[in-house]
Design an enzyme around this catalytic site. Structure first.
Site, PDB file in Angstrom:
ATOM      1  N   HIS A 199      -5.686 -11.651   8.756  1.00 26.17           N
ATOM      2  CA  HIS A 199      -4.346 -11.182   9.124  1.00 26.17           C
ATOM      3  C   HIS A 199      -4.351  -9.663   8.983  1.00 26.17           C
ATOM      4  CE1 HIS A 199      -0.129 -10.441   9.408  1.00 26.17           C
ATOM      5  NE2 HIS A 199      -0.136  -9.885   8.217  1.00 26.17           N
ATOM      6  N   ARG A 247       0.857  -1.183   0.000  1.00 27.85           N
ATOM      7  CA  ARG A 247       0.000   0.000   0.000  1.00 27.85           C
ATOM      8  C   ARG A 247       0.895   1.236   0.000  1.00 27.85           C
ATOM      9  NH1 ARG A 247      -5.437   1.257   2.717  1.00 27.85           N
ATOM     10  NH2 ARG A 247      -5.439  -0.913   3.319  1.00 27.85           N
ATOM     11  N   ASP A 259       1.309 -14.065  13.524  1.00 22.12           N
ATOM     12  CA  ASP A 259       0.421 -13.563  14.583  1.00 22.12           C
ATOM     13  C   ASP A 259       0.352 -14.573  15.731  1.00 22.12           C
ATOM     14  OD1 ASP A 259      -0.454 -11.318  12.870  1.00 22.12           O
ATOM     15  OD2 ASP A 259      -1.318 -12.922  11.680  1.00 22.12           O
ATOM     16  N   GLY A 301       2.116 -12.491   1.117  1.00 20.16           N
ATOM     17  CA  GLY A 301       1.943 -11.113   0.656  1.00 20.16           C
ATOM     18  C   GLY A 301       0.570 -10.571   1.014  1.00 20.16           C
TER      19      GLY A 301
END
Ligand code: NAX
Length: 327
Positions: A187, A92, A159, A130
């Protein structure tokens, strides 16, 4: 020695790739008896850097590493692949909306799904690292109709490991004293690390910590750990992410310990109210080379809205990629 396994890593020139490839080549992905053929997929601009990493891999003289090939050809990259680690993704960037991010990643994971469908080995297993990992995995899976859907998974093991470590520190116990911890949902920052089934010393973990620590410290610390690492390191998690990818595949192939489970993003069968077909994190067991969702757990009223909120985010992401024609 067993027969060689072909492992494809995308985004091989990236920072996770650099932390991951040497561990794969040294035998930690599957086990110490399995020779590895490595295929590294990169975009054309990064092929040269990936070739540099391939030179270093050669220079390690790993006994298990049979071959390394670097390519920017998606179809070639997945030819005969047994294990596909989809690490490369479009990050992003500033001003990018969530829809733009999903669309840009659709441009990567759709063709990779198609290439896996057309070229991979019959037993192919896929791990998407990804981001946004769950929905990228959904897109790839949607374009691989000949591969059983259960072979597409998304990584929430980092996590899971973060949650194990935070709990171990809090209770002053070893990691190996904790069992049955689980990450539910996406996630992302909405993920739910569940201590109501986790056991420490045979007793429920949630009953050994203050409720306030659980809701105000533990959950946010685990969910926002990625951002905290970026803040401290000036770069996102790399070695810990690579380590989690190794753990995810190693467990998938070799199984979970008797009585224990782990966490992975897997295709929902509708269990626990998670809509069928979504790739959501669940407590999972690995047996006979398959991940299966642990069934029959009771969901308490603390956990229920938290799981639902994260699952709703996955539903929304699926809606967005449906509107974009990506699934
Ligand atoms: P980097 O930007 O260092 O590396 C990404 C690499 O992917 C680059 O070399 C790029 O050239 C390559 N790439 C881009 N498009 C490609 C394509 N179509 N085919 C092949 N290669 C392509 O990122 P890195 O830090 O290695 O992170 C990789 C991904 O992992 C990111 O999407 C990141 O968000 C995600 N993460 C996921 C985690 C998880 O727990 N699921 C945790 C760590 C990490 O944040």
């Amino acid at each position: 020695t067993r027969s060689p396994v072909t492992v494809t890593v995308t985004g091989a020139a990236g920072q996770i790739g650099y932390a991951l490839l040497f561990r794969i080549a040294s035998g930690q992905l599957i086990g110490p008896d399995t020779p590895i053929n490595l295929r590294l997929l990169e975009i054309p601009q990064a092929v040269k850097a990936a070739e540099g990493t391939a030179m270093e891999l050669t220079d390690c003289a790993f006994p298990l590493l049979r071959s390394i090939e670097v390519t920017d050809d998606t179809h070639r990259a997945f030819e005969g692949t047994n294990i596909a680690l989809l690490v490369g993704a479009r990050p992003r960037t500033q001003g990018m909306e969530r829809g733009d991010l999903l669309e840009a990643n659709g441009g990567i994971f759709k063709p990779q799904g198609e290439a896996i469908n057309a070229n991979a080995a019959d037993d192919v297993r896929v791990l998407v690292v990804g981001n946004p990992a769950n929905t990228n995995a959904l897109i790839a899976q949607a374009h691989a109709p000949d591969v059983p859907a259960e072979r597409f998974t998304a990584m929430t093991r980092l996590d899971h490991n973060r949650a194990l470590a935070q709990l171990a520190i809090k209770l002053g116990v070893g990691i190996d004293e904790i069992q049955r911890l689980a990450i539910w949902g996406n996630h992302s920052a909405t993920q739910y690390p569940d201590l109501f089934h986790a056991e420490v010393g045979g007793k429920i973990a949630a009953e050994q910590v203050e409720r306030e620590w659980l809701s105000e410290e533990f959950i946010p610390t685990v969910a926002k750990r990625g951002a905290a690492i970026i803040e401290a390191r000036g770069a996102s998690s790399a070695a810990s992410a690579a380590n989690a990818a190794i753990d995810h595949v190693h467990t998938w192939v070799n199984g979970t310990a008797e009585g224990d489970w782990t966490s992975a993003g897997v295709v929902s069968d509708g269990s626990y109210g998670v809509p069928e077909g979504l790739i959501s994190s669940f407590p999972v067991r690995a047996r006979d080379g398959r991940y299966e969702i642990v069934q029959g757990l009771e969901i308490d009223e603390f956990s229920r809205p938290r799981i639902d909120a994260s699952v709703q985010e996955l539903v929304d992401e699926r809606e967005t990629v449906r509107r974009l024609g990506l699934v």
